[in-house]
Design an enzyme around this catalytic site. Structure first.
Site, PDB file in Angstrom:
ATOM      1  N   TYR A  54       0.824  -1.208   0.000  1.00 62.79           N
ATOM      2  CA  TYR A  54       0.000   0.000   0.000  1.00 62.79           C
ATOM      3  C   TYR A  54       0.865   1.268   0.000  1.00 62.79           C
ATOM      4  O   TYR A  54       1.767   1.414  -0.809  1.00 62.79           O
ATOM      5  CB  TYR A  54      -0.999  -0.026   1.164  1.00 62.79           C
ATOM      6  N   SER A  55       0.630   2.197   0.938  1.00 61.65           N
ATOM      7  CA  SER A  55       1.295   3.501   0.856  1.00 61.65           C
ATOM      8  C   SER A  55       2.777   3.467   1.199  1.00 61.65           C
ATOM      9  O   SER A  55       3.463   4.476   1.012  1.00 61.65           O
ATOM     10  CB  SER A  55       0.589   4.513   1.751  1.00 61.65           C
ATOM     11  N   THR A  56       3.284   2.351   1.682  1.00 61.01           N
ATOM     12  CA  THR A  56       4.735   2.231   1.823  1.00 61.01           C
ATOM     13  C   THR A  56       5.381   2.444   0.453  1.00 61.01           C
ATOM     14  O   THR A  56       6.533   2.868   0.358  1.00 61.01           O
ATOM     15  CB  THR A  56       5.104   0.870   2.435  1.00 61.01           C
TER      16      THR A  56
ATOM     17  N   LYS B 150       4.759   4.838  -1.481  1.00 55.15           N
ATOM     18  CA  LYS B 150       5.013   6.270  -1.687  1.00 55.15           C
ATOM     19  C   LYS B 150       6.466   6.635  -1.425  1.00 55.15           C
ATOM     20  O   LYS B 150       7.037   7.499  -2.092  1.00 55.15           O
ATOM     21  CB  LYS B 150       4.092   7.110  -0.797  1.00 55.15           C
TER      22      LYS B 150
END
Length: 386
Positions: free
Chosen positions: A68-70, A72
């Site tokens: 997921y947002s890791t 980013k």
């Protein structure tokens, strides 16, 4: 029966192994891995449990998980590398690289606002069909046509999904490659990482099945449900338009794994997250390969935003593409630690003061929006012995 934990752990960090094993014994994990690198040397690499909900596939050293947002943070590494290469100016208008972006009051938004979540573009107002999620050009057009939700630069709010198209389109136009391809060529291959933004089907057999967070007990706080209460809110639109990215039917699908969404669909091992951040924790270089310059590392951990987040409705502390250690979500004891967590619990971070690279991935999602208690317990156990 206690879960068997595989891997290696330096004796001085035995407490990390104990904490990791305890999370399985307490039923907090189905499958997970944790890796920690200290000044370029692996100290901890542990894994255990199962890669699927039915518990038929053992989690191995090479099990990949959606982070997921890791993701980013990995995307931010690409943007900072382009700055180092002299190809991208963080203070230039986005429209310099992406002319179609210059509409609806966005003509002067600098690139740095995309990384610091200050651009005012965390969501698309007009409803989009779920399949738009998989169409890069459709999403970039929708973002270009979107009027900012606030005056850019005056506030910050987490660009949960749109960050991927915003940063990714700039990287694509500057480098001539999709962000996933740039990441592969410039970071993954030289460092020998096992990480993808856009993944081939041949890796599906070793990819973990993501399992949604269980509902909290009656009366307990449910931060995600509270954030999503109003379907017309900026928060709901940021996460649900288009498509329900937290739906297991979406995140475990071939279509999700195949596309490139640099805000949310990276797949990686904990070992690879720890190694990527280990380079950044040592001034940008590991094993003779320089990922970023020391000047870029300083930019990574320089605070851009801190306080009430317009989207998450909690306090967030943000640098240029990275979440920063904070009072609310401390990433160890040191002041310059930066990285990124992902929905459900995964996280990667660099601590330049102690030269630590940390990675944690799992498939049983938890409900915490920033720092998962399982990851917090692991990093705290490590620092207690450092």
């Amino acid at each position: 029966m206690a879960m068997s934990i595989d891997g290696t752990c330096e004796p001085r960090f035995k407490k990390v192994r104990d904490v990791f094993a305890a999370s399985f014994d307490k039923g907090q994990e189905v499958g997970a891995s944790v890796a920690i690198v200290l000044d370029g040397r692996p100290m901890v690499e542990l894994w255990g449990g199962f890669a699927d909900k039915a518990r038929t596939r053992k989690w191995t050293r090479d099990t990949l998980a959606n982070i997921y947002s890791t993701t980013k943070g990995l995307a931010a590494m690409c943007a900072h590398r382009l700055v180092d290469q002299g190809k991208l100016d963080l203070d230039a208008p986005v429209a310099k690289y992406w002319p179609g972006f210059a509409q609806k009051g966005k003509e002067k938004i600098p690139v740095r606002f995309l990384l610091s979540h200050r651009a005012g573009l965390p969501a698309i107002r007009k409803p989009l069909p779920p399949e738009a999620l998989y169409d890069w050009d459709t999403m970039c057009k929708a973002i270009a046509e979107q009027e900012p939700w606030w005056v850019p630069g005056t506030r910050h709010g987490y660009h949960a999904i749109t960050y991927g198209w915003l940063v990714g389109e700039v990287v694509r136009r500057v480098s001539g490659k999709t962000l996933g391809a740039y990441f592969r060529d410039e970071i993954v291959t030289p460092l020998g990482l096992d990480a993808f933004i856009g993944m081939d089907a041949k890796h599906d057999a070793r990819t973990a099945e993501m399992i949604p967070a269980p509902p909290p007990p009656p009366g307990a706080p449910n931060p995600f449900a509270e954030m999503m209460g109003d379907p017309e809110s900026i928060t709901a639109k940021a996460i649900m338009n288009p498509g329900a990215v937290l739906d297991p039917g979406v995140v475990n699908s071939r279509a999700w794994r195949a596309m490139e969404l640099p805000s949310a669909n990276g797949h990686a091992t904990a070992r690879s997250l720890a190694r990527a951040y280990a380079a950044l924790a040592r001034g940008g270089e590991i094993d003779g390969y320089r990922v970023l310059t020391p000047a870029s590392i300083e930019r990574c951990y320089t605070e851009q935003s801190y306080g009430p987040d317009e989207v998450l409705k909690i306090s967030t502390r943000i640098g240029l593409g990275f979440m920063l250690t904070s009072r609310e979500a401390p990433l160890g004891p040191n002041p310059h630690t930066f990285g990124h967590p992902g929905a459900g619990g995964s996280i990667g971070f660099a601590d330049p003061d102690a030269k630590v690279g940390f990675g944690y991935v799992m498939n049983q999602m938890g409900p915490d929006p920033i720092l998962d208690p399982r990851a917090a317990a692991l990093l705290n156990a490590f620092y207690s012995e450092l």
